[in-house]
Design an enzyme around this catalytic site. Sequence first.
Site: not given
Lengths: 485, 485
Positions: A44, A47
Site C-alpha cells: 500500500l 500520503d
Amino acid sequence: MEWTREQRYLPYEKWSALTLLKLQSQAAKSKYQLHYHIHPTSGLLNDPNGFSYYNGQWHVFYQSYPFGAVHGLKSWVHLVSDDLVTWTNLGQAVLPDTKLDSHGAYSGSARQIGDKLFLMYTGNVRDQNWVRTSYQIGAWMDEAGKVTKLDKPLIEAPDHVTEHFRDPQILMHNGKYYAILGAQDKKNQAGKISIWRTDKIDGQWEDLGYVDLPDMGYMIECPNLVFVDDKPVFIFCPQGLDKRITAYDDVYPNMYWIGESFDFDSGHFVTKQKAPINLDYGFDVYATQAFNAPDGNAYAISWVGLPDSSYPTDDEGWANCLSQVKKLSIKKGKLVQKPVAAMKSLRRYPESLDGDLEFDEGGQYELKLAIKKDQEGTLTLAADKNFEQGLKLSFSTGSHASLTLDRGNVGADVNVDYGTTRSLALPKNRELKLRIFVDHSLIEVFVDGGQEVLTGRFFAPAGNTYAKMSTGIDYKGSLWQLKDM
Amino acid sequence: MEWTREQRYLPYEKWSALTLLKLQSQAAKSKYQLHYHIHPTSGLLNDPNGFSYYNGQWHVFYQSYPFGAVHGLKSWVHLVSDDLVTWTNLGQAVLPDTKLDSHGAYSGSARQIGDKLFLMYTGNVRDQNWVRTSYQIGAWMDEAGKVTKLDKPLIEAPDHVTEHFRDPQILMHNGKYYAILGAQDKKNQAGKISIWRTDKIDGQWEDLGYVDLPDMGYMIECPNLVFVDDKPVFIFCPQGLDKRITAYDDVYPNMYWIGESFDFDSGHFVTKQKAPINLDYGFDVYATQAFNAPDGNAYAISWVGLPDSSYPTDDEGWANCLSQVKKLSIKKGKLVQKPVAAMKSLRRYPESLDGDLEFDEGGQYELKLAIKKDQEGTLTLAADKNFEQGLKLSFSTGSHASLTLDRGNVGADVNVDYGTTRSLALPKNRELKLRIFVDHSLIEVFVDGGQEVLTGRFFAPAGNTYAKMSTGIDYKGSLWQLKDM
C-alpha cells in the site's frame, strides 16, 4: 483475506523475501498498474511525504506498507527526479526501527538545511495496551541518501491535543523554523492546525497554539502552508467536516483556504474566503503535499487514494498511487493546478481528433479537447468495443454548464457507497478546455487551464481502451500516447 | 564478506524481506547504477535469457541471484518492452522451486508456441554429495505472465556428455522443434554444441549429436544459432579456448562463427570462416543471446559481466548489467552490431563538439564522433576536473590505425589480472566513426557503424564526468544527454 493486527504490525524482518518478491512481481504485472505515475512496488502507498528540492534534484517520498494493501507498519519510500515527471525509486528510506517510530514512520515533510535534507515526521508508537503516542521526530539525509535519525523527539504532544497530532510540515520564516501539524483539540474534539517554532532545528520547540481558522470536523490531517502568488494558502484534510460548510462527496475531503496574510507567530490568518474549497472534484484525492520550490513556483502532489477505503487492486496485494505534480497559481480567488511543463516530454504519436470520432486511446495517453459553447454530450473512455462499459465524462457548455465524471459502469466497482459520479458546475455558454491524462487506472482532468481538477481511479477490464465522442459535438482534440516515466 | 555454500543456496523464503528491501535500496542508490540499461534490482545479474517477441511486446529475462553479488541460487527476472530500449521490470518469473530446478533455474531461451511463450531452460540440481544433474526443462508463460512448469524434463543429459550440459536455445525449422545446447564431450572433455529435435514440444526429444564445428576449449556455454542476412551464425562462449586459435583477453571469450549453410538434422555446418571471431573487443561481454524476430531482424543482447570475476559493486550487494540490444547484419564476412533505431528516442539536449574541447559529459550520454584520417590522439572520459584520472579511448587513423580502450586509471580497479586495456586494429588512413554510449559505469563503443564493438564497465568516483579530446585533432562530434529508460 482478513488481516490481524499482529500481521499488520509484524516487523519487516519477519516477512520472507520470497513473499516480497512475489508481491513485487504481482504488482508490476497488474493490468491496473500505473506507468507514468508514482506507484507502490508492492503493498500500500498512501500520503506523499517530504516533497522537496535538494542537491540538484526533486525528492518525494511515499508512505509505504510493502506487504499488502492494508494500513500496516509504515515506512517511507524515496524517489528522485530531474524534471518532476520521471521519478527513480530508491527504495525504503525511513524504516520503523526505533523506539520513537516502532509502530510506523508516519507522514512528514522535508527541507534542505545546510548541506543535508532534514526530514520531520510523526513517529507512531503503541504500548502493550495499544495506546498510541505520537512523537514528532527528525532525521538527516545526506547526498548519498543515508538517513540518520535524531534520538530525541523534536515535539511531544501538548496537553491541549488528543492522541491525534501528526503530519508536521517544516517551514522557515524570518530565520526561524516553524512546523504546522494536524491536530484534534482536546477540549472540543475539533480539527485544528497547530503551530510550533524553534531557533535551532534540534533545539527546544515552542507551542504557538493554533492557526485561527474555524474549527473543522473532528480532525485535520496533512496541513500544508504554501505561498502561491504571494498569498498564504492552507491545504489540508478536514475529517468529519460538516457538509453544510462545504459540500463534498468522498469519505474525507482535501480542501484549501487562501489568505491575504498569515502571521506565523500569532497564527493570525487574514482571509476573504468564507469556507474551505475542494481541491479536487474527482474521487480519490487526499493528503496533498505542497511546497515552495527554489525555482519560485509552488508545487503540489496528491495521494490518489482515500483512508478507510478499498480498491480492486487490494486482491493483487497493492493499492493506490500518487498524482502527477501540479503547479499552483491563484486566479480570481481560486487555486489553479496545472500540469508541469515537462509532462509534454512524455508525449509521442500525436493525432488530431476533429469532429465525431471513435478511436482506440491505448490506455496511457493525454487528450486535449476544446469543446465549443452550447454543446452537450459525453466522451466515453476505457470502453469495450461495443461501448457497453466505459468511463463517462459528460459535459454541457450551454446555460446550465457542467462536467460530470461517471465511473459507475467501468468494470470493477470502487467505493460505491460514496457515489459513482462527481460533478462540477462550469461558467455558462463558454468554450470548455480540457487536458485529460489517463494512466491505465487513473484519470486526471484539468479543466480550463487547471481552474478545476477531477482526479479518479477506475478499473476497466483489460483491452477496454476504446473511446467515443457523442455525435454532433463541435470540438477539436489532440491525442498523444504517453511514454512510461 | 565470504559466502558459504549454505548461504548461497539458502531458499529465498529463508531470507528476510527487510534484507531484500535494504539491498534493493542500496542498489538503486549506487553511483555506479545504470540508468538506461537493464540492471539487477538487487544482487547479481548474469546471462540474458528468453529474449523473444510475444503478445505484441519484446521480452527478455535475466539470471538473478537477489541476495548478493555472488553466484547463488538462480531465478529468472522478466522484463518487457515496446521498443527494445525502454524495459519494464516485472520481477521474478521463474523460481527455483521444483525438484528439477531445486539448485537454480539456469539459462535458457523462449519462443512463442500457440498463444503462449514457451520457456526452455536448464534446471540445476545437486544431490546430498553436491553432485550435479542438469535437466533441460520447459514452462509455459501466458499473457498475464503466469508461468506453469512441465513436470518432466524435456531432455536429460546423454551418455556422451559430462555434467556440463546446459543453456538450451529453442529453434524451429521445417515444422519441427530443435534445441542447441552447450556441452562438454565426455570422451575428450572438449567444448561442443549439442543438437536435439522433436515433433512435439513436450514429447520425445531425439539426440542428433554435435554441430560439426571444431572442438573448442573444454566447454561451450550459451550457444545461439541465428540467421543473419540469410546466413547461419553461431554465437557462443568457448571456455578454455586455445588463444592460438583466436586471441582473446578476458577470462572467457564470447565468439561467433558465420556459415554458408547449416543442416539442422546432421549438424553439418558449411563455412568459409577459419576460426571463431571475437564478438566484442572490450572487457566484459559474455553469454550474448540472439534471436530472429518476427520483424525480420536478428537482435542480440549481452551480459556485461564475466564468470569467475569480481566487480567494485560487489560491496554494494549488486553486480552487472545487460548491454543495449544490438541489431545484427553481416558485412564482408564479419558480424555487424548496431544500436536499434529507438535508442535515438533517449536523446535530449544535443550539443555540437567541433575541434578541440573539454566538456562535462554528465555520465549518461551518447557521443557521436567522426575523426578524420591521419589523426592520433586520445579522448578522455569520466575524468576528474584536473584529468588526473579518466577512461581513455586512444585512436590512430594513420598507417598503423588502431583504437584502444584503457580503464587502468579510472578509479576502482576491475579484473586487472586480465589487463586494463583492449585494442583493435583499424583500416589504415581512413576516417573513424564512433558512436559511444555511456551509462555511469558502462561504455559501449560502436566502431564504423557497428563493424566492431567495445563494451566495458568502469568505476569512476562520483562527479568524474569531465571529458577532453587531445589537442589538434581534426574531428566533428555530437553529444546528447540520454534519458533514463
